[in-house]
Design a protein around this motif. Structure first.
Motif, PDB file in Angstrom:
ATOM      1  N   ASP A 202      -9.017 -13.847 -49.281  1.00 46.71           N
ATOM      2  CA  ASP A 202      -8.329 -14.864 -50.078  1.00 46.71           C
ATOM      3  C   ASP A 202      -8.065 -16.141 -49.293  1.00 46.71           C
ATOM      4  O   ASP A 202      -7.732 -17.165 -49.877  1.00 46.71           O
ATOM      5  N   TRP A 203      -8.136 -16.068 -47.997  1.00 47.45           N
ATOM      6  CA  TRP A 203      -7.926 -17.243 -47.148  1.00 47.45           C
ATOM      7  C   TRP A 203      -8.591 -17.011 -45.792  1.00 47.45           C
ATOM      8  O   TRP A 203      -9.109 -15.924 -45.511  1.00 47.45           O
ATOM      9  N   LYS A 218      -4.101 -10.660 -43.708  1.00 45.13           N
ATOM     10  CA  LYS A 218      -3.204  -9.853 -44.535  1.00 45.13           C
ATOM     11  C   LYS A 218      -2.626  -8.638 -43.810  1.00 45.13           C
ATOM     12  O   LYS A 218      -1.528  -8.174 -44.134  1.00 45.13           O
ATOM     13  N   ARG A 243     -14.336 -20.517 -52.361  1.00 46.27           N
ATOM     14  CA  ARG A 243     -13.420 -20.084 -51.312  1.00 46.27           C
ATOM     15  C   ARG A 243     -12.411 -21.181 -50.988  1.00 46.27           C
ATOM     16  O   ARG A 243     -11.232 -20.897 -50.724  1.00 46.27           O
ATOM     17  N   ARG A 246      -9.764 -21.137 -53.645  1.00 48.25           N
ATOM     18  CA  ARG A 246      -8.954 -19.934 -53.512  1.00 48.25           C
ATOM     19  C   ARG A 246      -7.998 -20.047 -52.328  1.00 48.25           C
ATOM     20  O   ARG A 246      -6.805 -19.719 -52.436  1.00 48.25           O
ATOM     21  N   GLN A 250      -3.890 -20.135 -52.510  1.00 48.85           N
ATOM     22  CA  GLN A 250      -3.069 -19.161 -51.812  1.00 48.85           C
ATOM     23  C   GLN A 250      -2.087 -19.845 -50.859  1.00 48.85           C
ATOM     24  O   GLN A 250      -0.942 -19.403 -50.708  1.00 48.85           O
TER      25      GLN A 250
END
Length: 450
Positions: A202-203, A218, A243, A246, A250
């Motif tokens: 997500d990052w 994460k 990406r 996203r 986030q």
């Protein structure tokens, strides 16, 4: 400390200051860049600090840990970005031939100084192929290389990507086709590595530590996400659009508060030998989850680059001093940018510190004028590409560029950000106003936006 007469001013900070001042003080910008290039060693790295009154350099914080690397992975790359900005603004290509001495002897042209800076990064890469961290990167407190040489900066890799694109653009203008091809290939290679090893779903991860383990992912208890690697994934054009969007979303969801975007989340709650400096601050203060205004300006640029005009304006308003009315909370002058503001994890969120000592002012000017208003210097002319909120009906601006006054009138005619330019009464294709004939004093530009 604030005057630079004690330990000195930051080399990287001084280089970035030129980005926001070159339009009205080009000679000063050139002099500053030349002073900074003199701090470079023949191997390509530079001193971290500069004493502006004498031109001398020093290692800064690194001197306190002599067994650790004494160089920072980003300092020399900022000088390249400063030179490219100066050249786009002035067209002074002769500067590339100016001879400047290296700190450890010998002299070379500015162009070759830049090439040695590129080579230093390429010759100091870690196990994943990313730039080695050295003592740290832009975040002076992220001290994860304790001597193994394995620690790497994902953010610096993204910065390197931006540098490669700037050098490719410059090489195109200089008709150096082979060099342009090489720089674009280096950009593609580094971007591929970033997306292969640093994307966490997500990052983007922030860094890899002394043992090669990721930070800013994460699985971490603290520092699961960092701001800078999301914004610079966009600025360095290292992320595919899906990406990039996203990662920025986030960052907004997990880092944003009414005072701005925190540098990381969650903050460290106790000392940690793995990252050292960051954990010396309380949760929510400075680099440990505080709102670093300097880094927030990059979020403005990134949002604008992605076409997120409303979000870019939101970020600008959040850190602009005169939008705050809670001076009793802020505790600094309400007319100057501060270095950092305590974040949501702090006991006193919104408390601002280090006014007058920040790279925020220069970068905010760049973000607001070049990316939100969209008035950007290029080698071929002045680009007009506004990225303003749809509620704005337009704006007027005067921009002096290479000795010519440009009178710009933007009128919104619909949704979106496409432009139609009329220059001195004649419609032109694209969004770049070509350089006018010699002797021209003023150019009128009408812009239909939407």
């Amino acid at each position: 400390y604030e005057t630079g007469t004690g330990r000195g001013m930051g080399t990287r900070d001084s280089a970035q200051d030129t980005l926001g001042t070159v339009h009205n003080a080009p000679d000063r910008a050139r002099t500053t860049l030349s002073m900074l290039w003199h701090l470079q060693y023949k191997d390509g790295h530079t001193w971290h600090q500069v004493l502006p009154l004498t031109g001398e350099g020093g290692p800064g914080l690194a001197a306190e840990f002599p067994s650790w690397p004494q160089w920072f992975c980003d300092d020399h790359l900022w000088l390249i970005l400063g030179v490219c900005s100066y050249l786009r603004e002035t067209g002074d290509l002769a500067y590339l031939d100016e001879s400047i001495e290296y700190w450890d002897g010998g002299s070379d042209s500015v162009w070759n100084h830049m090439m040695r800076a590129v080579d230093f990064t390429l010759q100091h890469r870690g196990p994943h192929g990313l730039p080695r961290m050295g003592f740290s990167d832009w975040d002076d407190t992220l001290n994860v290389d304790h001597g193994s040489g394995k620690a790497e900066s994902v953010w610096c890799a993204q910065q390197f990507c931006r540098v490669m694109l700037d050098l490719a653009e410059l090489s195109d203008h200089l008709h150096k086709a082979e060099e342009a091809k090489r720089f674009r290939a280096l950009h593609a290679e580094m971007a591929e590595i970033i997306n292969s090893v640093a994307w966490d779903g997500d990052w983007y991860a922030r860094a890899f530590d002394d043992e090669g383990k990721p930070i800013g992912v994460k699985s971490e208890k603290h520092h699961r996400i960092a701001l800078n690697t999301q914004t610079w994934a966009v600025i360095g054009e290292a992320a595919p659009r899906d990406r990039a969007l996203r990662a920025m979303e986030q960052a907004h969801e997990k880092l944003n508060c009414k005072f701005g975007l925190a540098l990381l989340w969650p903050a460290y709650t106790e000392g940690n030998e793995r990252v050292r400096g960051t954990t010396t601050y309380p949760p929510g203060a400075k680099e440990n989850g505080g709102v670093f205004c300097h880094a927030n300006t990059w979020a403005i640029v990134a949002a604008a680059k992605l076409g997120l005009a409303e979000r870019a304006m939101q970020y600008w308003k959040q850190i602009t001093p005169f939008t705050r009315r809670d001076v009793d909370v802020m505790k600094v002058e309400p007319y100057v940018y501060c270095g950092n503001i305590t974040g949501p994890e702090h006991k006193r969120p919104g408390y601002a510190r280090n006014a007058w000592l920040s790279g925020t002012a220069a970068w905010t000017y760049v973000a607001a004028t070049q990316w939100s208003l969209g008035i950007r210097p290029t080698y071929e002319g002045l680009m007009i590409a506004p990225m303003i909120p749809e509620s704005w009906q337009g704006f007027r601006a005067t921009r002096v560029f290479r000795g010519v006054r440009y009178l710009i009138n933007v009128v919104r005619v619909g949704k979106g950000s496409s432009v139609q330019l009329t220059v001195d009464g004649r419609a032109i294709e694209g969004n770049v106003v070509p350089l006018p004939a010699a002797g021209t004093e003023e150019v009128s530009i009408d812009v239909k936006l939407g």
